[in-house]
Design a protein around this motif. Structure first.
Motif, PDB file in Angstrom:
ATOM      1  N   ALA A 182      76.668  50.652  51.470  1.00 47.85           N
ATOM      2  CA  ALA A 182      75.373  50.897  51.367  1.00 47.85           C
ATOM      3  C   ALA A 182      74.956  51.803  50.217  1.00 47.85           C
ATOM      4  CB  ALA A 182      74.517  51.613  52.527  1.00 47.85           C
ATOM      5  N   GLN A 183      74.082  51.376  49.320  1.00 50.17           N
ATOM      6  CA  GLN A 183      73.535  52.506  48.331  1.00 50.17           C
ATOM      7  C   GLN A 183      71.958  52.927  48.359  1.00 50.17           C
ATOM      8  OE1 GLN A 183      74.670  49.688  45.086  1.00 50.17           O
ATOM      9  NE2 GLN A 183      76.373  50.975  44.436  1.00 50.17           N
ATOM     10  N   ILE A 184      71.798  53.865  47.623  1.00 45.83           N
ATOM     11  CA  ILE A 184      70.364  54.268  47.549  1.00 45.83           C
ATOM     12  C   ILE A 184      69.891  53.708  46.078  1.00 45.83           C
ATOM     13  CG2 ILE A 184      68.692  56.149  47.312  1.00 45.83           C
ATOM     14  CD1 ILE A 184      69.910  56.556  50.164  1.00 45.83           C
TER      15      ILE A 184
ATOM     16  N   GLN B 243      73.107  54.902  59.762  1.00 47.86           N
ATOM     17  CA  GLN B 243      73.617  55.597  58.540  1.00 47.86           C
ATOM     18  C   GLN B 243      72.626  55.627  57.428  1.00 47.86           C
ATOM     19  OE1 GLN B 243      75.730  58.319  59.358  1.00 47.86           O
ATOM     20  NE2 GLN B 243      74.894  58.933  57.746  1.00 47.86           N
ATOM     21  N   MET B 244      72.259  54.217  57.339  1.00 46.77           N
ATOM     22  CA  MET B 244      71.127  53.928  55.992  1.00 46.77           C
ATOM     23  C   MET B 244      69.870  54.529  56.606  1.00 46.77           C
ATOM     24  SD  MET B 244      72.302  50.060  55.391  1.00 46.77           S
ATOM     25  CE  MET B 244      71.155  49.620  54.233  1.00 46.77           C
ATOM     26  N   ILE B 245      69.395  54.440  57.576  1.00 54.06           N
ATOM     27  CA  ILE B 245      67.864  55.126  57.982  1.00 54.06           C
ATOM     28  C   ILE B 245      68.093  56.467  57.937  1.00 54.06           C
ATOM     29  CG2 ILE B 245      66.471  55.471  60.038  1.00 54.06           C
ATOM     30  CD1 ILE B 245      67.309  52.541  61.040  1.00 54.06           C
ATOM     31  N   MET B 246      69.286  57.086  58.475  1.00 55.44           N
ATOM     32  CA  MET B 246      69.451  58.581  58.602  1.00 55.44           C
ATOM     33  C   MET B 246      69.247  59.232  56.999  1.00 55.44           C
ATOM     34  SD  MET B 246      69.344  59.877  61.606  1.00 55.44           S
ATOM     35  CE  MET B 246      70.122  61.157  61.832  1.00 55.44           C
ATOM     36  N   ASP B 247      70.216  58.456  56.248  1.00 58.55           N
ATOM     37  CA  ASP B 247      70.440  58.857  54.633  1.00 58.55           C
ATOM     38  C   ASP B 247      69.094  58.881  53.797  1.00 58.55           C
ATOM     39  OD1 ASP B 247      73.192  59.641  55.260  1.00 58.55           O
ATOM     40  OD2 ASP B 247      73.726  57.694  54.311  1.00 58.55           O
ATOM     41  N   ILE B 248      68.258  57.740  53.990  1.00 59.52           N
ATOM     42  CA  ILE B 248      67.020  57.658  53.283  1.00 59.52           C
ATOM     43  C   ILE B 248      66.087  58.372  53.727  1.00 59.52           C
ATOM     44  CG2 ILE B 248      66.194  55.416  54.436  1.00 59.52           C
ATOM     45  CD1 ILE B 248      66.167  56.102  50.585  1.00 59.52           C
ATOM     46  N   VAL B 249      65.806  58.768  55.149  1.00 57.39           N
ATOM     47  CA  VAL B 249      64.955  59.488  55.761  1.00 57.39           C
ATOM     48  C   VAL B 249      65.139  60.878  55.237  1.00 57.39           C
ATOM     49  CG1 VAL B 249      63.717  60.275  57.827  1.00 57.39           C
ATOM     50  CG2 VAL B 249      64.349  57.951  57.636  1.00 57.39           C
ATOM     51  N   ALA B 250      66.544  61.481  55.247  1.00 55.05           N
ATOM     52  CA  ALA B 250      66.769  62.623  54.883  1.00 55.05           C
ATOM     53  C   ALA B 250      66.444  62.847  53.440  1.00 55.05           C
ATOM     54  CB  ALA B 250      68.376  62.975  55.226  1.00 55.05           C
ATOM     55  N   LYS B 251      66.592  61.897  52.752  1.00 57.34           N
ATOM     56  CA  LYS B 251      66.315  62.150  51.251  1.00 57.34           C
ATOM     57  C   LYS B 251      64.865  62.286  51.080  1.00 57.34           C
ATOM     58  CE  LYS B 251      67.585  60.697  46.428  1.00 57.34           C
ATOM     59  NZ  LYS B 251      68.039  59.996  45.972  1.00 57.34           N
ATOM     60  N   TYR B 252      64.121  61.583  51.901  1.00 56.06           N
ATOM     61  CA  TYR B 252      62.610  61.800  51.554  1.00 56.06           C
ATOM     62  C   TYR B 252      61.914  62.709  52.896  1.00 56.06           C
ATOM     63  CZ  TYR B 252      63.109  59.096  47.578  1.00 56.06           C
ATOM     64  OH  TYR B 252      63.596  58.719  46.287  1.00 56.06           O
ATOM     65  N   ALA B 253      62.799  63.522  53.209  1.00 50.61           N
ATOM     66  CA  ALA B 253      62.286  64.436  54.691  1.00 50.61           C
ATOM     67  C   ALA B 253      61.110  65.286  54.091  1.00 50.61           C
ATOM     68  CB  ALA B 253      63.207  65.282  54.988  1.00 50.61           C
ATOM     69  N   ASP B 254      61.040  65.626  53.057  1.00 51.29           N
ATOM     70  CA  ASP B 254      59.964  66.434  52.343  1.00 51.29           C
ATOM     71  C   ASP B 254      58.731  65.538  52.499  1.00 51.29           C
ATOM     72  OD1 ASP B 254      61.530  68.692  52.298  1.00 51.29           O
ATOM     73  OD2 ASP B 254      61.593  68.775  50.194  1.00 51.29           O
ATOM     74  N   ASP B 255      58.784  64.238  52.241  1.00 48.91           N
ATOM     75  CA  ASP B 255      57.602  63.498  52.026  1.00 48.91           C
ATOM     76  C   ASP B 255      56.992  62.817  53.622  1.00 48.91           C
ATOM     77  OD1 ASP B 255      57.315  63.145  49.108  1.00 48.91           O
ATOM     78  OD2 ASP B 255      59.396  62.546  49.619  1.00 48.91           O
ATOM     79  N   VAL B 256      57.745  63.418  54.452  1.00 49.74           N
ATOM     80  CA  VAL B 256      57.369  62.879  56.009  1.00 49.74           C
ATOM     81  C   VAL B 256      55.698  63.514  56.139  1.00 49.74           C
ATOM     82  CG1 VAL B 256      57.734  62.736  58.461  1.00 49.74           C
ATOM     83  CG2 VAL B 256      59.597  62.397  56.697  1.00 49.74           C
ATOM     84  N   PRO B 257      54.913  62.823  56.511  1.00 46.80           N
ATOM     85  CA  PRO B 257      53.629  63.397  56.703  1.00 46.80           C
ATOM     86  C   PRO B 257      53.452  64.182  57.901  1.00 46.80           C
ATOM     87  CG  PRO B 257      53.149  61.199  55.907  1.00 46.80           C
ATOM     88  CD  PRO B 257      54.900  61.540  56.196  1.00 46.80           C
ATOM     89  N   LEU B 258      52.773  65.113  57.983  1.00 43.68           N
ATOM     90  CA  LEU B 258      52.408  65.810  59.215  1.00 43.68           C
ATOM     91  C   LEU B 258      51.690  65.013  60.257  1.00 43.68           C
ATOM     92  CD1 LEU B 258      51.723  69.569  57.873  1.00 43.68           C
ATOM     93  CD2 LEU B 258      53.830  68.723  59.383  1.00 43.68           C
ATOM     94  N   PRO B 259      51.838  65.120  61.515  1.00 46.41           N
ATOM     95  CA  PRO B 259      50.985  64.498  62.563  1.00 46.41           C
ATOM     96  C   PRO B 259      49.786  64.692  62.311  1.00 46.41           C
ATOM     97  CG  PRO B 259      52.685  65.500  63.894  1.00 46.41           C
ATOM     98  CD  PRO B 259      52.727  66.165  62.106  1.00 46.41           C
TER      99      PRO B 259
END
Ligand SMILES: Cc1ncc(COP(=O)(O)O)c(C=O)c1O
Length: 332
Positions: free
Chosen positions: A25-27, A93-109
């Motif tokens: 898998a790649q980003i 792993q793909m889900i974990m990797d891409i979410v980790a990369k954009y963790a700062d962009d996860v909106p607050l509840p």
């Protein structure tokens, strides 16, 4: 605010299946993909997808909710559509990797990061109407979202449709694009002709689900919903809500329910109806439309048990209640 699912992170995780195996898998950029015009999916709808969410807690940590269940359903959908068998560990792993990369962009509840794994046949072979694609593409796309139903907890109007079907009966438990396309015509008609928000598909009187959510009836301490069979999508939220309801001491009835029982029961004071789904969370239903007559469900407004169950679910997702069932997986 932008409409649900119209804003994307600039990159996604992508893997391809070729020569009988998955490539690493790649980003990659999420702007576009390269697809041959003869790709199997574009002609014979060999496609399935998933929808799950990542949540940000007050301490800044990010968690995906029930990822294992969504990956299991993704693998099952792929199998039923004769797509290449997915590698569940690779998808996780793909889900974990891409979410980790954009963790700062996860909106607050009440916002969250909506995660859309997608898998489809890519073989350029228009002669393969009755033969599976030997190659496929799988990616995990991210979309930061707020509330799906912009009216918030406004109770929905559902048209009860006893003659049509959402999709072919053996396709219901598969999360495949064709199912949604097949329901679009009737849903659009129901909006125009009945001012309905959704159709509750009830072929031959059997209450199934709406176009994108499961249906639950709440009568006092009892929660009733159709038992699992191949005709409808086995929602992760449905199973979560049933578990939370059992934790709260409610009686769970997973069984068939007919339109006549539904209309009879929902006229009783205190009865509630709701739709469950990753996007819908738990959204109250206030009105049924059946044979051009309108039926108010309970008070016609959002009911207290629906609100309590929705809150119990959100509290776990948002890190405000203990995750006793181990539904959250920490990404960061
Ligand atoms: C047809 C359909 N039924 C039910 C659901 C609910 O499933 P889940 O709770 O896993 O999101 C969905 C997806 O949200 C759906 O598209």
């Amino acid at each position: 605010m932008a409409a649900f699912g119209t804003v994307f992170m600039p990159e996604m995780a992508l893997a391809t299946f070729e020569n009988d195996q998955w490539n690493k898998a790649q980003i990659v950029s999420a702007d576009s993909i390269n697809l041959h015009p003869a790709a199997h999916v574009l002609h014979y709808s060999s496609t399935c997808f998933e929808g799950l969410k990542a949540f940000k807690h007050e301490d800044g940590s990010v968690h995906v909710f029930r990822m294992d269940q969504n990956i299991k359903r993704f693998a099952q959908s792929s199998r039923f559509l004769s797509l290449p068998e997915v590698d569940e560990a690779q998808v996780a792993q793909m889900i974990m990797d891409i979410v980790a990369k954009y963790a700062d962009d996860v909106p607050l509840p009440p916002g969250s990061m909506y995660i859309r794994p997608t898998h489809f046949g890519t073989e350029p072979a228009i002669g393969k109407a009755a033969v599976p694609s030997l190659t496929s593409m799988l990616y995990v796309l991210l979309s930061p979202v707020g509330d799906y139903f912009t009216g918030g907890a406004k109770a929905l109007r559902l048209l009860l449709d006893e003659t049509g079907m959402r999709c072919a009966p053996h396709m219901g438990m598969i999360k495949s694009g064709g199912n949604y396309a097949s329901a679009l015509g009737p849903i659009s008609k129901a909006r125009v002709e009945h001012n309905a928000d959704q159709i509750l598909f009830c072929p031959n009187g059997d209450v199934q689900e709406t176009g994108a959510a499961n249906f639950l009836l709440i009568d006092g301490n009892e929660i009733i919903t159709k038992g699992l069979d191949s005709t409808f999508l086995h929602g992760v939220t449905r199973s979560t809500i049933l578990t939370l309801a059992a934790d709260l001491g409610m009686t769970i009835s997973e069984r068939d329910i007919t339109v006549s029982e539904l209309l009879e029961r929902s006229a009783k004071p205190g009865v509630e109806a709701a739709l469950s789904g990753t996007a819908a969370v738990l959204t109250p239903v206030g009105t049924f439309i059946h044979n051009d007559k309108e039926y108010t469900v309970g008070s016609g407004e959002a009911g207290p048990t629906t609100a309590k169950l929705r809150q119990a679910l959100n509290d776990i997702q948002w890190g405000k209640a203990p995750d006793v069932h181990g539904w959250l997986k920490r990404v960061k």
